[in-house]
Write a protein that holds these residues in place. Structure first.
Motif, short mmCIF file in Angstrom:
data_model
loop_
_atom_site.label_atom_id
_atom_site.label_comp_id
_atom_site.label_asym_id
_atom_site.label_seq_id
_atom_site.Cartn_x
_atom_site.Cartn_y
_atom_site.Cartn_z
N THR A 229 0.87 -1.18 0.00
CA THR A 229 0.00 0.00 0.00
C THR A 229 0.91 1.23 0.00
OG1 THR A 229 -1.58 -1.23 1.34
CG2 THR A 229 -1.91 1.16 1.18
N ILE A 230 0.98 1.89 -1.15
CA ILE A 230 1.91 3.02 -1.30
C ILE A 230 1.38 4.22 -0.52
CG2 ILE A 230 2.88 4.66 -2.99
CD1 ILE A 230 2.59 2.39 -5.09
N LEU A 231 2.28 4.85 0.26
CA LEU A 231 1.88 6.01 1.08
C LEU A 231 2.75 7.24 0.81
CD1 LEU A 231 1.37 4.37 4.62
CD2 LEU A 231 -0.35 4.82 2.86
N GLU A 232 3.87 7.08 0.14
CA GLU A 232 4.77 8.21 -0.07
C GLU A 232 5.65 7.92 -1.28
OE1 GLU A 232 8.28 8.32 2.46
OE2 GLU A 232 9.11 9.63 0.95
N VAL A 233 5.88 8.92 -2.12
CA VAL A 233 6.98 8.82 -3.08
C VAL A 233 7.82 10.09 -3.01
CG1 VAL A 233 5.88 7.22 -4.73
CG2 VAL A 233 5.58 9.69 -5.04
N ASP A 234 9.11 9.94 -3.03
CA ASP A 234 10.07 11.06 -3.07
C ASP A 234 9.75 12.13 -2.02
OD1 ASP A 234 10.92 9.63 -5.26
OD2 ASP A 234 10.63 11.22 -6.72
N GLY A 235 9.31 11.72 -0.83
CA GLY A 235 9.07 12.70 0.23
C GLY A 235 7.70 13.35 0.18
N VAL A 236 6.80 12.87 -0.67
CA VAL A 236 5.44 13.44 -0.73
C VAL A 236 4.45 12.33 -0.37
CG1 VAL A 236 3.76 14.64 -2.17
CG2 VAL A 236 6.21 14.99 -2.57
N TYR A 237 3.61 12.59 0.65
CA TYR A 237 2.60 11.59 1.02
C TYR A 237 1.59 11.45 -0.11
CZ TYR A 237 4.29 12.15 5.83
OH TYR A 237 5.07 12.18 6.96
N THR A 238 1.18 10.21 -0.34
CA THR A 238 0.17 9.96 -1.37
C THR A 238 -1.12 9.49 -0.73
OG1 THR A 238 0.65 7.60 -1.58
CG2 THR A 238 2.01 9.11 -2.88
N GLN A 239 -2.21 9.60 -1.45
CA GLN A 239 -3.40 8.87 -1.02
C GLN A 239 -3.05 7.39 -1.18
OE1 GLN A 239 -7.12 10.35 -2.54
NE2 GLN A 239 -6.32 12.44 -2.53
N PRO A 240 -3.43 6.56 -0.20
CA PRO A 240 -3.02 5.16 -0.24
C PRO A 240 -3.37 4.50 -1.57
CG PRO A 240 -4.05 5.67 1.85
CD PRO A 240 -4.23 6.88 0.99
N ALA A 241 -2.42 3.76 -2.13
CA ALA A 241 -2.64 3.11 -3.42
C ALA A 241 -2.10 1.69 -3.36
CB ALA A 241 -1.94 3.89 -4.52
N GLU A 242 -2.91 0.74 -3.77
CA GLU A 242 -2.52 -0.67 -3.73
C GLU A 242 -1.65 -1.02 -4.93
OE1 GLU A 242 -3.31 -2.80 -1.16
OE2 GLU A 242 -4.03 -0.90 -0.32
N ALA A 243 -0.66 -1.88 -4.70
CA ALA A 243 0.19 -2.30 -5.81
C ALA A 243 0.69 -3.71 -5.54
CB ALA A 243 1.38 -1.36 -5.94
N ASP A 244 0.87 -4.49 -6.58
CA ASP A 244 1.54 -5.77 -6.36
C ASP A 244 2.96 -5.77 -6.90
OD1 ASP A 244 0.90 -6.01 -9.02
OD2 ASP A 244 -0.67 -7.50 -8.69
N MET A 245 3.31 -4.70 -7.65
CA MET A 245 4.69 -4.54 -8.12
C MET A 245 4.93 -3.05 -8.33
SD MET A 245 6.36 -5.88 -11.70
CE MET A 245 6.58 -7.60 -11.31
N ILE A 246 6.13 -2.59 -7.96
CA ILE A 246 6.48 -1.20 -8.26
C ILE A 246 7.74 -1.17 -9.11
CG2 ILE A 246 5.37 -0.16 -6.24
CD1 ILE A 246 8.21 0.01 -4.97
N TYR A 247 7.95 -0.02 -9.75
CA TYR A 247 9.18 0.23 -10.51
C TYR A 247 9.84 1.44 -9.87
CZ TYR A 247 12.24 1.26 -14.55
OH TYR A 247 13.32 1.47 -15.37
N LEU A 248 11.11 1.33 -9.52
CA LEU A 248 11.84 2.49 -9.01
C LEU A 248 13.04 2.72 -9.91
CD1 LEU A 248 12.14 2.15 -5.10
CD2 LEU A 248 10.55 3.59 -6.39
#
Ligand SMILES: *[C@@H]1O[C@H](CO)[C@@H](O)[C@H](O)[C@H]1NC(C)=O
Ligand SMILES: *[C@@H]1O[C@H](CO)[C@@H](O)[C@H](O)[C@H]1NC(C)=O
Ligand SMILES: *[C@@H]1O[C@H](CO)[C@@H](O)[C@H](O)[C@H]1NC(C)=O
Ligand SMILES: *[C@@H]1O[C@H](CO)[C@@H](O)[C@H](O)[C@H]1NC(C)=O
Ligand SMILES: *[C@@H]1O[C@H](CO)[C@@H](O)[C@H](O)[C@H]1NC(C)=O
Ligand SMILES: *[C@@H]1O[C@H](CO)[C@@H](O)[C@H](O)[C@H]1NC(C)=O
Ligand SMILES: *[C@@H]1O[C@H](CO)[C@@H](O)[C@H](O)[C@H]1NC(C)=O
Ligand SMILES: *[C@@H]1O[C@H](CO)[C@@H](O)[C@H](O)[C@H]1NC(C)=O
Ligand SMILES: *[C@@H]1O[C@H](CO)[C@@H](O)[C@H](O)[C@H]1NC(C)=O
Ligand SMILES: *[C@@H]1O[C@H](CO)[C@@H](O)[C@H](O)[C@H]1NC(C)=O
Length: 622
Positions: A229-248
């Motif tokens: 459950t994604i909550l932050e990218v690059d220091g910015v809080y996100t609205q929670p988002a479900e993922a089964d795989m991410i790319y960085l």
């Protein structure tokens, strides 16, 4: 509110802010994180991986650096921090400071107001892949998600080379590599190791702070049997988002929740897989995956990850929404359009260009030019054309359109800001203009971040506010392309900087140690600031009618001509290749010479310098 309650509030805030001090002695250590080749690695205080920097929002961080490398200069960049009011602490050498030469010390001192997941790394001479890269975490007492998890874990992904960067870089930029094939990493790492074991307690929820601290490879990351459950990218809080795989991509961060399972019947693989579309060739025997495990029971097996069939389908970060619901900032005051092009220059090397300019470091760090050129600081000319400067007024809204005329992916990073990610085209969509996209198609609540991936032959539109006086680089975060020049410079509100900035004496001292001038224009001219005679410049263009293909043909004929010699030389150079930095050339003025025709070490025979069969075969790659 009464004055006294204000005072109480103020003193409370004051009481909470701490000074967090680190003494970092940067030196060579030995490391062998993939178990295949022990090598010299850049460590801190005798350790590698290097320590994590941690503080709370509002804290003052002080990092005292001593450069004990002996044979290389260095610098530290605190990736993603705005450095608001402290642009001179940002770290990129020849932009906001001089490189720190061997034996010298230098203090970084700044206050952090941003929560989240960051990292720090050398921003000097393509150095960080040799080990000088680590997490930087800013804790937030006001974290909106703090009730949602029991524990935090910091985890990095990265790529690893068995050879040291100076040798790889001079191969990369040389005429024997006219297509600009980037050296392919030897392995992927999780937390700078392999077979990482992460013990989890059943039923608990964990916040993972994941950081790609690699040089080149973006990575696909997934956890078998668990969703994120994604909550932050690059220091910015996100609205929670479900993922089964991410790319960085290199330099991106993501924090997410992992809910531990309620039973301990099995352990689960953590899998990361380097994005092989970035590689011109895949060397024989390369394992581009790395595995770790979520461990529920030490005595149960540690299974290999299942093979993922077909295309990877990572979460699309363009669909993320910022937690604060901040809408798109107003119409831009200025639009900067940058076309990414790769081309060869007269030395045969493959350079990267924004429009027609390949970044070449100035003779005077750009910030020091801004501070010493009076009213002319608002005239981009004083920064020299090859730093690709844009002078911005305070408060301007700026759009950056990047058109990728190249067939590779590029993660773009802006220092000193978050940008709103307004638009990203699909692969091969062509330029922004050709795709006829209008602003009505921009995301109305765009995600903000500091590093974004531009797709092959596609385009992106980013918007930021010039609300942070300073000198800020905008560049591709593939370390190879920093070297080949895919970089521009924003000089924001330079007259404000002249009024407010106090550069400490120890910053100027490292310049003096290497005879790098600290005033005047990019050429070091203090009399006529508009006279750029003598500025550092890239090599001349290729003679008319000379193409990259021509160079390839030439190189191949040379290679076949000297093949007999080459085979002997390969035997002789079977050790990892390290091209020594010429003694005394660690500083900015002399080292900026490596971008000039006068560069040292680039004229040797290709074989003697780069005795690698896979690098030679990489020539056929494009
Ligand atoms: C850090 O900077 C602040 C002012 O910005 C100053 O008060 C403080 O003394 C500095 N700390 C060190 C260790 O230099
Ligand atoms: C990764 O390594 C660091 C030390 O370098 C450690 O503090 C951290 O807990 C490790 N992360 C995980 C998930 O094991
Ligand atoms: C992960 O999410 C997918 C789709 O949302 C769902 O089908 C799957 O059951 C979830 N897996 C776990 C382990 O929760
Ligand atoms: C584990 O059990 C707890 C309490 O019974 C429940 O709230 C939680 O959702 C369960 N977690 C999973 C991953 O099934
Ligand atoms: C890496 O993992 C992917 C996905 O499971 C798989 O397709 C690929 O064959 C693996 N590569 C190697 C070298 O094992
Ligand atoms: C942003 O909007 C979402 C719903 O769309 C809401 O749950 C959330 O609380 C909002 N965030 C803030 C900080 O108001
Ligand atoms: C790029 O093009 C512009 C306008 O045509 C010209 O002024 C400038 O000198 C060129 N720069 C380089 C590096 O060739
Ligand atoms: C954009 O508009 C031009 C002129 O109307 C048209 O020729 C072109 O096909 C359009 N491009 C796309 C991608 O729709
Ligand atoms: C920097 O600080 C100024 C004034 O304190 C503020 O207006 C501005 O928004 C800040 N910029 C960033 C990027 O933090
Ligand atoms: C610097 O010293 C290290 C450690 O001895 C060595 O591995 C490396 O090749 C040297 N680098 C240069 C550029 O001379």
């Amino acid at each position: 509110m009464t004055p006294s309650s204000l005072l109480v509030l103020a003193s409370l805030a004051f009481a909470q802010a701490a000074v967090v001090k680190y003494d970092f002695d940067i030196s060579w250590v030995r490391a062998n994180p993939d178990g295949m080749a022990e090598r010299p690695t850049i460590g801190i205080n005798g350790q590698w991986p290097i320590p994590r920097i941690e503080a709370n929002v509002g804290d003052n961080i002080v990092v005292n650096v001593v450069n004990s490398l002996g044979n290389q200069s260095t610098s530290l960049h605190f990736h993603g921090l705005f450095m608001n009011g402290s642009t001179h602490m940002d770290g990129p050498s020849m932009a906001t400071q001089c490189p720190i030469p061997p034996g010298a010390s230098f203090t970084y001192n700044f206050t952090v107001q941003q929560p989240g997941t960051y990292w720090y790394h050398s921003h000097n001479r393509g150095q960080y892949p040799d080990g000088l890269r680590g997490p930087l975490i800013i804790h937030d007492p006001e974290n909106p998600f703090k009730g949602l998890y029991d524990e935090e874990l910091v985890m990095t992904v990265s790529d690893w080379y068995h050879d040291e960067m100076p040798g790889l870089l001079s191969f990369f930029m040389s005429k024997v590599n006219p297509t600009g094939a980037e050296p392919v990493p030897n392995s992927a790492l999780l937390n700078e190791t392999q077979n990482l074991k992460v013990p989890l307690e059943p039923g608990k929820t964990y916040l993972f702070r994941m950081i790609n601290i690699g040089a080149f490879a973006g990575q696909y990351i997934w956890f078998e049997g668990h969703n994120m459950t994604i909550l932050e990218v690059d220091g910015v809080y996100t609205q929670p988002a479900e993922a089964d795989m991410i790319y960085l991509s290199a330099a991106q961060r993501c924090s997410f929740l992992i809910k531990a399972r309620n039973d301990t019947s099995a352990n689960f693989p953590i899998a990361a897989s380097m994005d092989t579309t970035l590689f011109d060739t895949i060397p024989d025997g390369l394992n581009w995956n790395v595995t770790g495990w979520l461990v529920y029971d030490q005595n149960k097996p540690f299974p290999e990850p299942a093979v993922v069939d077909g295309e990877f389908e990572p979460h699309d970060d363009m669909t993320l929404l910022p937690w604060d619901n901040e809408t798109i900032w107003g119409e831009p005051d200025r639009t900067i359009s940058l076309d990414v092009i790769m081309d060869n220059l007269g030395d045969g090397g493959n350079y990267a260009f924004f429009n027609n300019i390949t970044y070449t470091p100035p003779k005077v760090p750009t910030l020091y030019t801004a501070l010493t050129s009076g009213e002319l600081a608002t005239n981009a000319a004083v920064y020299g054309e090859y730093t690709h400067p844009f002078v911005l007024e305070r408060g301007e809204i700026v759009d950056i359109i990047v058109n990728n005329i190249d067939s590779g992916k590029h993660p773009f990073h802006l220092h000193g800001h978050h940008f709103q990610s307004l638009w990203r085209s699909a692969d091969e969509a062509g330029t922004f203009q050709d795709s006829n996209v209008t602003s009505s198609e921009f995301s109305p609540v765009p995600m903000r971040r500091d590093t974004i991936v531009l797709h092959p032959e596609g385009n992106i539109v980013l918007r930021f506010k010039a609300d942070n006086p300073g000198v800020w680089l905008f560049h591709c975060h593939l370390e190879w392309h920093v070297k080949s020049g895919l970089m521009a410079t924003f000089v924001e509100a330079p007259l404000d900087l002249q009024k407010t900035l106090q550069v400490p004496e120890n910053h100027y001292a490292v310049c003096a140690a290497e005879d790098i001038p600290t005033s005047g224009n990019a050429a070091g001219n203090t009399v006529d600031l508009l006279d750029l005679t003598g500025q550092n410049a890239p090599p001349d263009p290729l003679p008319e009618g000379f193409t990259a293909r021509g160079i390839v043909a030439l190189v191949f004929s040379c290679i076949s001509g000297i093949l007999g010699v080459a085979v002997i030389a390969w035997y002789g150079f079977a050790e990892p290749v390290n091209v020594a930095e010429p003694a005394g050339a660690a500083g900015g003025v002399k080292e900026s010479g490596e971008n000039q025709q006068v560069s040292s070490g680039e004229e040797d025979s290709p074989v003697a310098r780069d005795g690698h069969t896979d690098e030679i075969s990489a020539l056929g790659g494009r």
